[in-house]
Design a protein around this motif. Structure first.
Motif, PDB file in Angstrom:
ATOM      1  N   VAL A 167       0.862  -1.186   0.000  1.00 48.87           N
ATOM      2  CA  VAL A 167       0.000   0.000   0.000  1.00 48.87           C
ATOM      3  C   VAL A 167       0.895   1.231   0.000  1.00 48.87           C
ATOM      4  CG1 VAL A 167      -1.812   1.273   1.222  1.00 48.87           C
ATOM      5  CG2 VAL A 167      -1.794  -1.247   1.264  1.00 48.87           C
ATOM      6  N   GLY A 168       0.555   2.215  -0.794  1.00 46.26           N
ATOM      7  CA  GLY A 168       1.320   3.456  -0.824  1.00 46.26           C
ATOM      8  C   GLY A 168       1.088   4.279   0.423  1.00 46.26           C
ATOM      9  N   ALA A 169       2.162   4.889   0.958  1.00 46.67           N
ATOM     10  CA  ALA A 169       2.041   5.634   2.210  1.00 46.67           C
ATOM     11  C   ALA A 169       3.113   6.705   2.290  1.00 46.67           C
ATOM     12  CB  ALA A 169       2.146   4.685   3.413  1.00 46.67           C
ATOM     13  N   GLY A 170       2.962   7.560   3.286  1.00 48.91           N
ATOM     14  CA  GLY A 170       3.950   8.566   3.599  1.00 48.91           C
ATOM     15  C   GLY A 170       3.759   9.023   5.034  1.00 48.91           C
ATOM     16  N   TYR A 171       4.865   9.323   5.718  1.00 48.49           N
ATOM     17  CA  TYR A 171       4.824   9.704   7.126  1.00 48.49           C
ATOM     18  C   TYR A 171       5.721  10.915   7.349  1.00 48.49           C
ATOM     19  CZ  TYR A 171       2.924   4.997   7.477  1.00 48.49           C
ATOM     20  OH  TYR A 171       2.166   3.863   7.287  1.00 48.49           O
ATOM     21  N   VAL A 172       5.331  11.779   8.263  1.00 49.36           N
ATOM     22  CA  VAL A 172       6.101  12.994   8.535  1.00 49.36           C
ATOM     23  C   VAL A 172       7.517  12.656   8.970  1.00 49.36           C
ATOM     24  CG1 VAL A 172       6.278  15.006  10.039  1.00 49.36           C
ATOM     25  CG2 VAL A 172       4.056  14.359   9.085  1.00 49.36           C
ATOM     26  N   ASP A 173       7.665  11.650   9.821  1.00 47.81           N
ATOM     27  CA  ASP A 173       8.983  11.357  10.389  1.00 47.81           C
ATOM     28  C   ASP A 173       9.751  10.286   9.623  1.00 47.81           C
ATOM     29  OD1 ASP A 173       7.110   9.461  11.108  1.00 47.81           O
ATOM     30  OD2 ASP A 173       7.967   9.077  13.085  1.00 47.81           O
ATOM     31  N   ARG A 174       9.093   9.582   8.705  1.00 49.15           N
ATOM     32  CA  ARG A 174       9.761   8.475   8.007  1.00 49.15           C
ATOM     33  C   ARG A 174       9.878   8.697   6.502  1.00 49.15           C
ATOM     34  NH1 ARG A 174       5.688   4.193  10.314  1.00 49.15           N
ATOM     35  NH2 ARG A 174       6.337   3.014   8.463  1.00 49.15           N
ATOM     36  N   GLY A 175       9.124   9.604   5.960  1.00 49.90           N
ATOM     37  CA  GLY A 175       9.171   9.860   4.535  1.00 49.90           C
ATOM     38  C   GLY A 175       8.248   8.949   3.755  1.00 49.90           C
ATOM     39  N   ALA A 176       8.547   8.806   2.465  1.00 53.10           N
ATOM     40  CA  ALA A 176       7.741   7.955   1.590  1.00 53.10           C
ATOM     41  C   ALA A 176       7.931   6.498   1.976  1.00 53.10           C
ATOM     42  CB  ALA A 176       8.151   8.186   0.141  1.00 53.10           C
ATOM     43  N   SER A 177       6.840   5.727   1.857  1.00 55.55           N
ATOM     44  CA  SER A 177       6.871   4.363   2.377  1.00 55.55           C
ATOM     45  C   SER A 177       5.990   3.446   1.547  1.00 55.55           C
ATOM     46  CB  SER A 177       6.409   4.352   3.841  1.00 55.55           C
ATOM     47  OG  SER A 177       6.404   3.035   4.367  1.00 55.55           O
ATOM     48  N   ILE A 178       6.367   2.169   1.526  1.00 51.49           N
ATOM     49  CA  ILE A 178       5.523   1.114   0.959  1.00 51.49           C
ATOM     50  C   ILE A 178       5.176   0.177   2.102  1.00 51.49           C
ATOM     51  CG2 ILE A 178       5.320  -0.758  -0.699  1.00 51.49           C
ATOM     52  CD1 ILE A 178       7.433   0.577  -2.408  1.00 51.49           C
ATOM     53  N   ALA A 179       3.925   0.234   2.560  1.00 49.81           N
ATOM     54  CA  ALA A 179       3.474  -0.673   3.622  1.00 49.81           C
ATOM     55  C   ALA A 179       3.295  -2.075   3.049  1.00 49.81           C
ATOM     56  CB  ALA A 179       2.162  -0.168   4.212  1.00 49.81           C
ATOM     57  N   LEU A 180       3.617  -3.090   3.843  1.00 50.52           N
ATOM     58  CA  LEU A 180       3.584  -4.478   3.395  1.00 50.52           C
ATOM     59  C   LEU A 180       2.710  -5.320   4.311  1.00 50.52           C
ATOM     60  CD1 LEU A 180       4.753  -6.672   1.439  1.00 50.52           C
ATOM     61  CD2 LEU A 180       6.578  -7.010   3.129  1.00 50.52           C
ATOM     62  N   TYR A 181       1.863  -6.178   3.701  1.00 49.44           N
ATOM     63  CA  TYR A 181       0.981  -7.090   4.439  1.00 49.44           C
ATOM     64  C   TYR A 181       1.060  -8.471   3.801  1.00 49.44           C
ATOM     65  CZ  TYR A 181      -1.119  -2.731   6.122  1.00 49.44           C
ATOM     66  OH  TYR A 181      -1.326  -1.488   6.669  1.00 49.44           O
ATOM     67  N   ARG A 182       0.687  -9.494   4.595  1.00 50.09           N
ATOM     68  CA  ARG A 182       0.657 -10.864   4.084  1.00 50.09           C
ATOM     69  C   ARG A 182      -0.636 -11.534   4.512  1.00 50.09           C
ATOM     70  NH1 ARG A 182       5.749 -13.695   6.549  1.00 50.09           N
ATOM     71  NH2 ARG A 182       4.968 -15.422   5.257  1.00 50.09           N
ATOM     72  N   SER A 183      -1.053 -12.549   3.753  1.00 48.47           N
ATOM     73  CA  SER A 183      -2.302 -13.241   4.047  1.00 48.47           C
ATOM     74  C   SER A 183      -2.246 -14.660   3.489  1.00 48.47           C
ATOM     75  CB  SER A 183      -3.492 -12.497   3.417  1.00 48.47           C
ATOM     76  OG  SER A 183      -4.685 -13.246   3.536  1.00 48.47           O
ATOM     77  N   PRO A 184      -2.853 -15.623   4.210  1.00 47.60           N
ATOM     78  CA  PRO A 184      -2.926 -16.977   3.663  1.00 47.60           C
ATOM     79  C   PRO A 184      -4.126 -17.179   2.740  1.00 47.60           C
ATOM     80  CG  PRO A 184      -3.781 -16.965   5.898  1.00 47.60           C
ATOM     81  CD  PRO A 184      -3.318 -15.563   5.615  1.00 47.60           C
ATOM     82  N   ASP A 185      -5.105 -16.239   2.813  1.00 51.10           N
ATOM     83  CA  ASP A 185      -6.386 -16.525   2.150  1.00 51.10           C
ATOM     84  C   ASP A 185      -7.076 -15.305   1.537  1.00 51.10           C
ATOM     85  OD1 ASP A 185      -7.042 -15.157   4.434  1.00 51.10           O
ATOM     86  OD2 ASP A 185      -8.173 -16.802   5.360  1.00 51.10           O
ATOM     87  N   LEU A 186      -6.424 -14.167   1.462  1.00 49.46           N
ATOM     88  CA  LEU A 186      -6.985 -12.920   0.946  1.00 49.46           C
ATOM     89  C   LEU A 186      -8.028 -12.286   1.870  1.00 49.46           C
ATOM     90  CD1 LEU A 186      -7.434 -13.704  -2.877  1.00 49.46           C
ATOM     91  CD2 LEU A 186      -5.671 -12.287  -1.820  1.00 49.46           C
TER      92      LEU A 186
END
Length: 451
Positions: A167-186
């Motif tokens: 997921v596209g993201a951005g944070y004041v203290d961390r900058g531009a970011s790509i959040a990552l998630y995992r799932s066994p079944d959607l």
């Protein structure tokens, strides 16, 4: 000098209300506003492409997902919108960007749902039981973040038996970011930490952004390559960048033109990894008085160059759009211009005072649209890409695709420059180029489905 009748007509046309500017073989609906491509996917012998659109140019109308299909990536049929906002639902103010995957033979969409009063676009999923023609009710799959300046645009894929989502993201203290998630079944998703982050900086002269939207994740030559759209609160959209997420981040531009954004990837296709993009208007809003705006780029086969930058070429089936025999000199508004060898200079003469100039030297391609239009709202300027020519590739020096107001130029080394031009003079136009330059008229698509 007394103005002739043709010159008067050209001045009258300068606001942009002319049919010859409308793209004819690129994907776009007959009218209204189009932006991000979403969720290209192969299902059986067809490819489905979804895209954000509005039926009018009124930006207060919530975006929906338009829908087009093709047997070959170049001959497209437009269908009715596949997804529309649910009044009172989690996407009541717009179905924003995302992608699609196959789930037990059904197309499942993951996308951002906009509700005007919410600070973030919630990450939603919805399922199609009719082959992508429509999607059922949506529900949220991960919680909204506690703190972020941006959070949207999921991209889901399956790898080694596990489903992953960025997921596209951005944070004041961390900058531009790509959040990552995992799932066994959607269905059940677990946060797996950021895939990549970078404080806002400049790399190679490019602003890396306060946040990254529309993240895509490709695997090329065993390397995990992210494609992101740089974004900042004060400036909005920036450039499309790519980088290997498993080494120190070194973002590089994906397209060196002026009008390419919100890339959407297909990880696996009959041609390998592919990329689509949004080609926004290259004219100020007062010029949008012809009932449409925005177009989808040609689909692009992508690979990594020697410098690890993402390189591009049009899908091989683009050749099937050629009609008749190659010619020299005179062209229509829908054509391909092939320059087999450089260096040299290509000039597309639209009229006595309107021309597009393309310079090819030993290393660099430069496109200059400073004199491309007399229209008052058309953008001008120059764009350039280096390391543009690789004699060992076997490709022509440059292939230039012209479709009304769209220009996409692909070089021998896989550099691509996408831009928009708005000549007030209608075709036929005239091409001046190096010896061996060929011009091919291209068939016009997409068409609308009857159902």
């Amino acid at each position: 000098m007394t103005q002739t009748q043709p010159e008067t007509q050209r001045a009258d046309r300068s606001a942009g209300t002319v049919a010859h500017l409308r793209p004819a073989y690129h994907v776009r609906p007959p009218s209204g506003y189009l932006n991000d491509p979403n969720g290209p996917i192969e299902l059986g012998s067809d490819v489905h492409l979804f895209f954000q659109s509005r039926p009018t140019l009124d930006m207060h109308v919530p975006v929906e997902w338009g829908h087009a299909t093709s047997p070959d990536y170049v001959n497209w049929t437009l269908h009715r919108p596949a997804m529309a906002p649910q009044p009172g639902g989690p996407d009541t103010d717009g179905c924003w960007s995302g992608n699609t995957v196959l789930d037990d033979g059904r197309i499942r969409a993951f996308y951002s749902g906009r509700v005007e009063d919410n600070p973030f676009q919630s990450i939603l999923t919805a399922v199609s039981d009719d082959g992508g023609a429509s999607f059922g009710p949506a529900h949220q799959v991960v919680p909204d973040p506690a703190e972020a300046i941006m959070f949207r645009d999921p991209f889901v894929w399956k790898e080694n038996g596990t489903w992953w989502m960025v997921v596209g993201a951005g944070y004041v203290d961390r900058g531009a970011s790509i959040a990552l998630y995992r799932s066994p079944d959607l269905s059940q998703w677990t946060e797996a930490g950021p895939l990549a982050e970078l404080p806002r900086t400049r790399v190679g002269g490019e602003d890396t952004g306060s946040a990254w939207e529309c993240p895509q994740l490709l695997t090329i030559d065993g390397r995990r390559v992210a494609v992101v759209a740089s974004w900042s609160p004060e400036g909005g959209p920036g450039e499309i960048l790519s980088f290997d997420v498993d080494v120190p981040l070194d973002p590089r531009r994906v397209d060196y033109g002026t009008d390419f954004y919100a890339a959407s990837a297909l990880r696996e296709s009959r041609f390998g990894p592919l990329l689509f993009g949004w080609l926004p208007e290259g004219r100020d809003r007062p010029g949008w008085n012809d009932g449409w705006a925005g177009v989808i780029s040609l689909p692009r086969v992508v690979w990594l160059g020697p410098d690890s930058s993402l390189r591009s070429a049009p899908v091989p089936t683009i050749d099937t759009l050629r009609t008749g025999a190659a010619s020299t000199g005179e062209i229509t508004g829908q054509c391909e211009i092939v320059v087999p060898e450089g260096p040299g200079r290509v000039v597309i003469h639209f009229g006595e005072q309107e021309r597009l100039e393309i310079e090819l030297d030993a290393d660099t391609i430069t496109i200059d649209r400073s004199h491309a239009s007399l229209a008052p709202h058309a953008h001008g300027g120059r764009m350039q890409a280096t390391d543009a020519f690789d004699p060992a590739s076997g490709r022509p020096a440059v292939r230039i695709f012209l479709d009304g107001s769209v220009v996409e130029a692909f070089t021998r080394a896989g550099r691509v420059l996408s831009t928009r031009v708005y000549p007030t003079t209608p075709p036929p136009w005239r091409v001046e180029g190096p010896v061996g330059t060929e011009c091919w008229e291209l068939a016009t698509h997409p068409r609308s489905a009857r159902s």
